[in-house]
Scaffold this motif. Structure first.
Motif, PDB file in Angstrom:
ATOM      1  N   ALA A  74       0.831  -1.209   0.000  1.00 22.89           N
ATOM      2  CA  ALA A  74       0.000   0.000   0.000  1.00 22.89           C
ATOM      3  C   ALA A  74       0.864   1.258   0.000  1.00 22.89           C
ATOM      4  CB  ALA A  74      -0.911  -0.006   1.219  1.00 22.89           C
ATOM      5  N   ASP A  75       0.324   2.336  -0.547  1.00 23.98           N
ATOM      6  CA  ASP A  75       0.984   3.642  -0.533  1.00 23.98           C
ATOM      7  C   ASP A  75       0.435   4.435   0.652  1.00 23.98           C
ATOM      8  OD1 ASP A  75       2.109   6.111  -0.940  1.00 23.98           O
ATOM      9  OD2 ASP A  75       1.182   6.460  -2.903  1.00 23.98           O
ATOM     10  N   LEU A  76       1.299   4.843   1.559  1.00 17.59           N
ATOM     11  CA  LEU A  76       0.852   5.545   2.763  1.00 17.59           C
ATOM     12  C   LEU A  76       0.795   7.060   2.611  1.00 17.59           C
ATOM     13  CD1 LEU A  76       2.431   3.752   5.851  1.00 17.59           C
ATOM     14  CD2 LEU A  76       0.277   3.352   4.675  1.00 17.59           C
ATOM     15  N   THR A  77       1.114   7.577   1.443  1.00 17.70           N
ATOM     16  CA  THR A  77       1.081   9.027   1.257  1.00 17.70           C
ATOM     17  C   THR A  77      -0.304   9.572   1.605  1.00 17.70           C
ATOM     18  OG1 THR A  77       2.743   8.899  -0.504  1.00 17.70           O
ATOM     19  CG2 THR A  77       1.393  10.897  -0.404  1.00 17.70           C
ATOM     20  N   GLY A  78      -0.346  10.488   2.573  1.00 18.91           N
ATOM     21  CA  GLY A  78      -1.599  11.113   2.974  1.00 18.91           C
ATOM     22  C   GLY A  78      -2.544  10.222   3.749  1.00 18.91           C
ATOM     23  N   ARG A  79      -2.076   9.046   4.170  1.00 12.80           N
ATOM     24  CA  ARG A  79      -2.952   8.087   4.846  1.00 12.80           C
ATOM     25  C   ARG A  79      -2.900   8.224   6.370  1.00 12.80           C
ATOM     26  NH1 ARG A  79      -6.477   6.045   1.083  1.00 12.80           N
ATOM     27  NH2 ARG A  79      -5.377   5.466  -0.814  1.00 12.80           N
ATOM     28  N   THR A  80      -3.896   7.655   7.034  1.00 12.69           N
ATOM     29  CA  THR A  80      -3.967   7.672   8.492  1.00 12.69           C
ATOM     30  C   THR A  80      -3.185   6.496   9.063  1.00 12.69           C
ATOM     31  OG1 THR A  80      -6.137   8.708   8.427  1.00 12.69           O
ATOM     32  CG2 THR A  80      -5.519   7.602  10.473  1.00 12.69           C
ATOM     33  N   PRO A  93       8.163  11.239   0.397  1.00 12.12           N
ATOM     34  CA  PRO A  93       8.483  12.671   0.305  1.00 12.12           C
ATOM     35  C   PRO A  93       7.293  13.590   0.540  1.00 12.12           C
ATOM     36  CG  PRO A  93       8.606  11.589  -1.855  1.00 12.12           C
ATOM     37  CD  PRO A  93       8.507  10.509  -0.834  1.00 12.12           C
ATOM     38  N   GLU A  94       6.078  13.118   0.250  1.00 12.67           N
ATOM     39  CA  GLU A  94       4.892  13.963   0.467  1.00 12.67           C
ATOM     40  C   GLU A  94       4.279  13.735   1.842  1.00 12.67           C
ATOM     41  OE1 GLU A  94       2.131  14.016  -2.800  1.00 12.67           O
ATOM     42  OE2 GLU A  94       3.727  13.512  -4.209  1.00 12.67           O
ATOM     43  N   GLY A  95       4.825  12.785   2.599  1.00 13.47           N
ATOM     44  CA  GLY A  95       4.402  12.576   3.979  1.00 13.47           C
ATOM     45  C   GLY A  95       3.138  11.755   4.129  1.00 13.47           C
ATOM     46  N   VAL A  96       2.939  11.274   5.347  1.00 14.22           N
ATOM     47  CA  VAL A  96       1.701  10.558   5.665  1.00 14.22           C
ATOM     48  C   VAL A  96       0.643  11.585   6.056  1.00 14.22           C
ATOM     49  CG1 VAL A  96       2.931   8.495   6.395  1.00 14.22           C
ATOM     50  CG2 VAL A  96       2.350  10.230   8.098  1.00 14.22           C
ATOM     51  N   GLY A  97      -0.563  11.095   6.309  1.00 20.15           N
ATOM     52  CA  GLY A  97      -1.635  11.994   6.716  1.00 20.15           C
ATOM     53  C   GLY A  97      -1.728  12.082   8.223  1.00 20.15           C
ATOM     54  N   GLU A  98      -2.893  11.757   8.771  1.00 14.37           N
ATOM     55  CA  GLU A  98      -3.134  11.897  10.205  1.00 14.37           C
ATOM     56  C   GLU A  98      -2.439  10.788  10.994  1.00 14.37           C
ATOM     57  OE1 GLU A  98      -6.920  12.148  13.360  1.00 14.37           O
ATOM     58  OE2 GLU A  98      -7.243  11.606  11.250  1.00 14.37           O
ATOM     59  N   ILE A  99      -1.851  11.168  12.131  1.00 16.23           N
ATOM     60  CA  ILE A  99      -1.282  10.209  13.073  1.00 16.23           C
ATOM     61  C   ILE A  99      -2.270  10.060  14.232  1.00 16.23           C
ATOM     62  CG2 ILE A  99       0.583   9.745  14.708  1.00 16.23           C
ATOM     63  CD1 ILE A  99       1.453   9.468  11.800  1.00 16.23           C
ATOM     64  N   LYS A 145     -10.365   0.974  10.384  1.00 20.38           N
ATOM     65  CA  LYS A 145     -10.482   2.227  11.130  1.00 20.38           C
ATOM     66  C   LYS A 145      -9.312   3.160  10.839  1.00 20.38           C
ATOM     67  CE  LYS A 145     -13.076   0.045  14.868  1.00 20.38           C
ATOM     68  NZ  LYS A 145     -13.054  -0.365  16.300  1.00 20.38           N
ATOM     69  N   VAL A 146      -8.173   2.581  10.489  1.00 18.28           N
ATOM     70  CA  VAL A 146      -6.985   3.349  10.078  1.00 18.28           C
ATOM     71  C   VAL A 146      -6.397   2.642   8.864  1.00 18.28           C
ATOM     72  CG1 VAL A 146      -6.436   4.277  12.373  1.00 18.28           C
ATOM     73  CG2 VAL A 146      -5.487   2.062  11.678  1.00 18.28           C
ATOM     74  N   ASP A 147      -5.566   3.362   8.115  1.00 15.84           N
ATOM     75  CA  ASP A 147      -4.991   2.780   6.898  1.00 15.84           C
ATOM     76  C   ASP A 147      -3.770   1.915   7.180  1.00 15.84           C
ATOM     77  OD1 ASP A 147      -6.763   4.080   4.975  1.00 15.84           O
ATOM     78  OD2 ASP A 147      -5.791   5.937   5.630  1.00 15.84           O
ATOM     79  N   ALA A 148      -3.070   2.218   8.265  1.00 14.67           N
ATOM     80  CA  ALA A 148      -1.852   1.468   8.591  1.00 14.67           C
ATOM     81  C   ALA A 148      -1.597   1.577  10.086  1.00 14.67           C
ATOM     82  CB  ALA A 148      -0.655   2.013   7.813  1.00 14.67           C
ATOM     83  N   GLY A 149      -0.781   0.681  10.582  1.00 11.46           N
ATOM     84  CA  GLY A 149      -0.441   0.703  11.995  1.00 11.46           C
ATOM     85  C   GLY A 149       1.036   0.454  12.211  1.00 11.46           C
TER      86      GLY A 149
END
Length: 282
Positions: free
Chosen positions: A94-100, A123-129, A145-149
């Motif tokens: 998965a691509d985590l760019t902009g993801r929670t 380089p464009e960063g993740v989204g919400e932590i 509930k979240v895109d990654a952990g």
């Protein structure tokens, strides 16, 4: 010399109970008496920042905030190789760019390693932590509930049971880019205890871990009592991964890893810079 029991807090995880079993139960001659409290790492990090308790197991990431009051002990903690936090997703690759992304603590070493990995690879960063207790992270990823952990502890051995995929290993990235072991958990003690007591503590913790290695069965009851219904085989894997030569003595590589992590994190603006003698003991 301190006569009252020292207030110590560490996690109920198998590596900590294995390491501290002998000293916590009075089987280390000459050791200071200890009054033990169990608390997860996010709790002990906060206790350290508030100056609570004499001795604490904390994340290395919290050291820059507490070393004025606490000294880093040269033993008893967790460093190693092949034991870093993992980023897990429902979908492979998965691509985590902009993801929670769910993380166990924003003051944790795991989160520092994640931020350094993300700086190199996204380089464009993740989204919400989102911060949540580590045992809730894999169900949250599984349930969407979240895109990654970002997971730690025994999750290395159990994430497949949740149908999850390993996107990246923060430890592999750290070791590949630095050649250094992974600093995870530190043992700190109040400088106000004095050099003699700090030395006695360090000697006692070294003796305690060596006693555990010499007779692993002696600690098994204590380990399993606090292992939160963990399978004994997983507990053994946990101990094997996180208790190693760096637990008995940080040594040159251990100190290099700690300073390397915190120096790079400071350069990224993630933590305050360390002073030149901040890691000195006692």
């Amino acid at each position: 010399m301190t006569t009252e029991p020292l207030q110590i807090a560490y996690s109920p995880c198998p590596n900590d109970t294995f390491v501290f079993d002998a000293v916590a139960h009075g089987r280390v001659p000459g050791a200071p008496a200890l009054d033990v409290t169990f608390a997860d790492i996010d709790i002990t990090n906060g206790m350290a920042e508030r100056g609570e308790f004499d001795v604490l197991k904390v994340s290395y990431a919290v050291l820059p905030y507490v070393l004025d009051e606490y000294a880093l002990l040269p033993c008893g903690g967790a460093l190693g190789r092949g034991c870093g936090p993992l980023v897990l997703t429902r979908e492979a690759g998965a691509d985590l760019t902009g993801r929670t992304v769910a993380v166990p603590s924003e003051r944790s070493t795991a989160y520092l390693l994640f931020r350094l990995w993300a700086a190199d690879t996204l380089p464009e960063g993740v989204g919400e932590i989102v911060v949540m207790p580590f045992h809730e992270i894999m169900p949250a990823v599984r349930d969407g509930k979240v895109d990654a952990g970002l997971v730690i502890h025994e999750a290395r051995f159990t994430y497949q049971e949740y149908g999850l995929h390993k996107l990246a290993d923060m430890g592999e990235h750290w070791e590949r880019t630095t050649g250094l072991p992974i600093p995870l958990g530190a043992i700190i003690a109040k400088r106000s205890l004095g050099a003699e007591t700090l030395e006695r503590l360090a000697d006692a913790f070294r003796t305690s871990v060596r006693a555990a290695w010499d007779d692993p069965e002696a600690s098994r009851g204590y380990v399993m009592e606090h292992a939160q219904e963990m399978d004994p085989a997983v507990a053994d894997q946990h101990i094997g991964l996180y208790v190693n030569e760096f637990t008995a003595d940080l040594g040159e590589d251990g100190y290099a890893a700690i300073r390397g992590l915190l120096t790079r994190a400071a350069a990224e603006g993630l933590v305050p810079a360390l002073g030149p003698d901040a890691l000195a003991f006692p």
